[in-house]
Design an enzyme around this catalytic site. Sequence first.
Site, short mmCIF file in Angstrom:
data_model
loop_
_atom_site.label_atom_id
_atom_site.label_comp_id
_atom_site.label_asym_id
_atom_site.label_seq_id
_atom_site.Cartn_x
_atom_site.Cartn_y
_atom_site.Cartn_z
N SER A 583 0.85 -1.19 0.00
CA SER A 583 0.00 0.00 0.00
C SER A 583 0.88 1.24 0.00
O SER A 583 2.01 1.22 0.52
CB SER A 583 -0.90 0.03 1.24
N TYR A 596 -2.44 -0.17 10.74
CA TYR A 596 -2.43 -0.56 9.33
C TYR A 596 -1.18 -0.04 8.62
O TYR A 596 -0.48 -0.78 7.93
CB TYR A 596 -3.69 -0.03 8.64
#
Length: 706
Positions: A583, A596
Amino acid sequence: MSANTTQFKHVSYLWDDAKAAELAGDEVGLLIYRSNLLGADLRLTNYGGGNTSCKVIGKDPLTGKEVEVMWIKGSGGDIGTLKKSGLAALYVDRLRSLKNVYRGIEFEDEMVELFNHSIFDLNSKAPSIDTPLHGFLPFKHIDHLHPDAAIAIAAAKHGKQITHDLFDGAIGWVDWQRPGFDLGLQLKECLDTNPGIRGIMLGSHGLFTWGDTAYESYINTLEVIEKCAEYLEQNYGKKGPVFGGAKIQSINGTERKKQAVALAPVLRGFCSSKTKMIGHFTDDPRVLEYINSNDLERLAPMGTSCPDHFLRTKISPLVLSLKPDEDITDIILLKEKLTPAFEDYRKMYGDYYNTCKHANSPAIRDANPVVILYPGVGMFTFAKDKQTARVAAEFYINAINVMKGAEAISEYTSLPRQEAFDIEYWLLEEAKLQRMPKPKALSGRIALITGSAGGIGKAIAKKLVEEGAVVVLNDMNAERLEGAGEEFKKKFGKDAYTTALLDVTSSGQIQEAMATAILAFGGVDLVVNNAGLSISKSIADHTEKDWDLLYNVLVKGQFLVTQAAVAVMKKQDIGGDIINIVSKNALVSGPNNAGYGSAKAAQLHLSRLNAAELGADKIRVNVINPDAVISDSNIWAGGWAEGRAKAYGITVEELPAYYAKRTLLNEVILPEDIANACFALTGGLLNKSTGNVINVDGGVAAGFVR
């Protein structure tokens, strides 16, 4: 149904009078119907094998006169799935008139081009080499099949006499000859010499049967094959135990699978020395009876008899000398044992080629075996794709059935080496191979994409299959996985994928998924770590449970799957690809993202570490950094979308536009965009790249690596 259903024990009677009645008057439709029924029973013929035909009266489009037209399965088709588009249609009189220009058996191959002068239907499939075999026979409907029971007699040393005695002269016999124009003339001569016969047996090859109607031909075919099969059944055991009786015993089913999982990647590596191959494994009882027998050592080197069998399975199999319960966990020792066996096989194949080749023979092909037999365990087959590997196994089982039957009633005979070579390296076969589409970029590759039942994972799986790979679909959610499997089966067919229930935090399930990949395809060499979830909370609201879940799925999951995949890849020793879907959050700091974002950063650096370690094994590790892939993605479930919207002071509905506008390209990112990036990394143009990061985020400057 008609009243004949009870007379058949060894073949399937599938004719439905009601369905046939719907086709009344449509002889071509009845030909297709009959063909599909015959092809549905593998005891009657194998995949792609055999030909069926019918002759009808049609109107010549140029003269308006009525002419006789033969419709016949075209080159390369399969009668089980035959449609009208797979048929060739030829003027019968023109085809037969080619006798006037036939220059003899040494000029056989030039006749194939001349078939085109007989084409009636301009949409015809290319006529096959078997066309004259049907054309010179006068019957309206003809079946040419390769049933195991008939070939067992055709391949028996005393097959001609057995055929005559079994059918009281009602089935003719033509000795082995390569299919072609001359063989068609020989069939006609056999019929002229034996008027009233109901069929012809081709030595070592197959069976011709016929009838005045589609139904009569169908019934005649079933009755002849039934009688052959019944005769074999009556004789099994009369000469002694089948295949000379058992030499060894199989280990139990669970242990057989365990040995196959341990061995298949190593075999795949050896068989992929020239081209990456896909594997298939079976421990079918018919295989075990044969490979465990006293006669295996005598029969296996003989190879097969029927040309269709031989073309799929090569000159002979490789028989392993491993014990069924041998400890094969030491890969170095295992490879030391197997290397001489593969070297000997390749030398045997090279000697066969050099001894039999002609001045104009095509270059030698891959010298690795297609069929590998492991006594007590099962059979492995390796080919360019899963369907070809699976069908090769089916054909070798056909060959086993033939050997079993021939040995029961006489002695099994195989094609002489020169005849076998002339079939395998036939210039017409070579021309057919050259006409086939070139392999796709990922042909021969086996991909496992975690979390591939939906969203980004499914899009990646679709892309990889479209580019030639086979895939292992997996997911934690069984229902979601089943739906994805059905979708792939409908779109790509059963040989393009397999499925495995997989929680990436479970070492046991990961090992089971790898075993599934190995048993289905022979190994794995392209892994995409895609499974993930997201939690968006402030540091104050983040719980220890949230933290552990994120790190277990994203970091530990990537580590465990990579670890298991690398073990398989090293067994194969043909390199591999690992792609980690990370990501832009691995690089970009933002609010409400401590768990995250930091887990993604750990995934990114773990990728770098793995790339540095695995380069020596030709295993490449690369990263794709997406951002804001909203469509069909699990990542937006569980409050993530609401959390991100709250962090940015917007509504959930405004998220896609918000994410697009903050990119340099002002683009919405779709799952297909990530899939395309995966293909870019693995499709061949970046084979010398590892440790790289590709951003697929529309352009987020803060996420630039450098």
